[in-house]
Design a protein around this motif. Structure first.
Motif, PDB file in Angstrom:
ATOM      1  N   UNK A 102      40.035  40.049  23.966  1.00  0.00           N
ATOM      2  CA  UNK A 102      39.657  39.934  25.197  1.00  0.00           C
ATOM      3  C   UNK A 102      39.927  39.259  26.408  1.00  0.00           C
ATOM      4  N   UNK A 103      42.145  38.890  25.820  1.00  0.00           N
ATOM      5  CA  UNK A 103      43.287  39.394  26.725  1.00  0.00           C
ATOM      6  C   UNK A 103      44.050  40.257  27.341  1.00  0.00           C
ATOM      7  N   UNK A 104      43.772  41.485  26.402  1.00  0.00           N
ATOM      8  CA  UNK A 104      43.862  43.179  26.270  1.00  0.00           C
ATOM      9  C   UNK A 104      42.455  43.956  27.617  1.00  0.00           C
ATOM     10  N   UNK A 105      41.262  43.218  27.186  1.00  0.00           N
ATOM     11  CA  UNK A 105      39.961  44.077  28.169  1.00  0.00           C
ATOM     12  C   UNK A 105      40.637  43.857  29.366  1.00  0.00           C
ATOM     13  N   UNK A 106      41.276  42.011  29.384  1.00  0.00           N
ATOM     14  CA  UNK A 106      40.834  42.113  31.250  1.00  0.00           C
ATOM     15  C   UNK A 106      41.868  41.910  31.337  1.00  0.00           C
ATOM     16  N   UNK A 107      43.126  42.350  30.934  1.00  0.00           N
ATOM     17  CA  UNK A 107      44.364  42.775  31.249  1.00  0.00           C
ATOM     18  C   UNK A 107      43.756  44.948  32.037  1.00  0.00           C
ATOM     19  N   UNK A 108      43.125  45.249  30.470  1.00  0.00           N
ATOM     20  CA  UNK A 108      42.435  46.442  31.029  1.00  0.00           C
ATOM     21  C   UNK A 108      42.069  46.380  32.731  1.00  0.00           C
ATOM     22  N   UNK A 109      41.082  45.515  32.940  1.00  0.00           N
ATOM     23  CA  UNK A 109      40.302  45.233  33.600  1.00  0.00           C
ATOM     24  C   UNK A 109      41.240  45.128  35.418  1.00  0.00           C
ATOM     25  N   UNK A 110      42.367  44.688  34.946  1.00  0.00           N
ATOM     26  CA  UNK A 110      43.358  44.182  35.940  1.00  0.00           C
ATOM     27  C   UNK A 110      43.698  45.039  36.517  1.00  0.00           C
ATOM     28  N   UNK A 111      44.247  45.955  35.465  1.00  0.00           N
ATOM     29  CA  UNK A 111      45.318  47.226  36.157  1.00  0.00           C
ATOM     30  C   UNK A 111      44.231  48.701  36.456  1.00  0.00           C
ATOM     31  N   UNK A 112      42.943  47.885  36.228  1.00  0.00           N
ATOM     32  CA  UNK A 112      42.035  49.635  36.371  1.00  0.00           C
ATOM     33  C   UNK A 112      41.491  48.792  38.100  1.00  0.00           C
ATOM     34  N   UNK A 113      41.724  47.888  38.268  1.00  0.00           N
ATOM     35  CA  UNK A 113      41.760  47.469  39.938  1.00  0.00           C
ATOM     36  C   UNK A 113      43.005  48.216  41.207  1.00  0.00           C
ATOM     37  N   UNK A 114      42.380  48.261  41.903  1.00  0.00           N
ATOM     38  CA  UNK A 114      42.728  49.231  42.840  1.00  0.00           C
ATOM     39  C   UNK A 114      44.182  48.056  43.175  1.00  0.00           C
ATOM     40  N   UNK A 115      43.921  47.203  43.459  1.00  0.00           N
ATOM     41  CA  UNK A 115      44.758  45.928  43.710  1.00  0.00           C
ATOM     42  C   UNK A 115      44.470  44.841  43.558  1.00  0.00           C
ATOM     43  N   UNK A 116      44.897  44.057  42.798  1.00  0.00           N
ATOM     44  CA  UNK A 116      44.824  42.783  41.622  1.00  0.00           C
ATOM     45  C   UNK A 116      44.697  41.957  42.126  1.00  0.00           C
ATOM     46  N   UNK A 117      45.950  41.594  43.432  1.00  0.00           N
ATOM     47  CA  UNK A 117      46.610  40.389  44.621  1.00  0.00           C
ATOM     48  C   UNK A 117      45.564  40.865  45.179  1.00  0.00           C
TER      49      UNK A 117
END
Length: 180
Positions: A102-117
């Motif tokens: 679950x945390x890996x998938x969340x991290x993956x989705x975060x890294x897919x964003x253009x600008x997570x911040x």
């Protein structure tokens, strides 16, 4: 949050286009948010590009129990619905693997964003930090963080979007100012 008039008009326009088989405005919104549109959880687990090497150590059998896969799919169907998740049960039921997945998938989705911040309304220069907690700092590192890092570095996708540092104490540092 209530939509203002401009936002309402955009939503109506998108819905009309979707009904007509056109997705122009919807696609613009998607392209504004995502650098790469995330794959679904099954693809993330089963595809060689993502986590297959880790979750299929023998190449045939997945180490994620079907029940946990089902539960995580339910959770990620609406990923903004939950702010906390608690896995309970006896030893050997796969809670730790499910949590790491679950945390890996969340991290993956975060890294897919253009600008997570920006997506999360955070200051651009500040890192997004994912913390691992346990009874002691040593336990958090040995039982949670290091196994999580060991899992991520089996993935070509994560290796393309971060770097591995250290010799005795291996760490993975993802791009986009995200830290574990």
């Amino acid at each position: 949050k209530k939509l203002n008039n401009v936002e309402k008009q955009q939503v109506i326009k998108i819905l009309k286009e979707i009904n007509n088989g056109e997705n122009i405005e919807y696609q613009k919104l998607i392209n504004d948010i995502w650098e790469e549109v995330p794959v679904d959880l099954d693809t993330f687990i089963d595809d060689d590009r993502y986590m297959r090497t880790y979750f299929y150590p023998d190449g045939k059998s997945c180490i994620v129990y079907p029940r946990w896969r089902k539960e995580l799919k339910t959770i990620f169907k609406d990923p903004y619905k939950y702010s906390e998740i608690c896995f309970t049960g006896g030893i050997g039921l796969g809670k730790s693997e499910a949590a790491k997945l679950g945390l890996a998938y969340l991290s993956y989705r975060l890294l897919c964003l253009k600008n997570p911040q920006s997506f999360y309304n955070k200051h651009i220069g500040k890192p997004i930090v994912i913390l691992f907690f346990n009874n002691t700092k040593d336990l958090a590192e040995k039982v949670l963080l290091q196994p999580f890092v060991d899992m991520l570095i089996t993935s070509p996708w994560f290796l393309e979007r971060g770097k591995i540092v250290g010799r005795d104490h291996i760490r993975y540092i993802p791009n986009k100012n995200i830290r574990f």
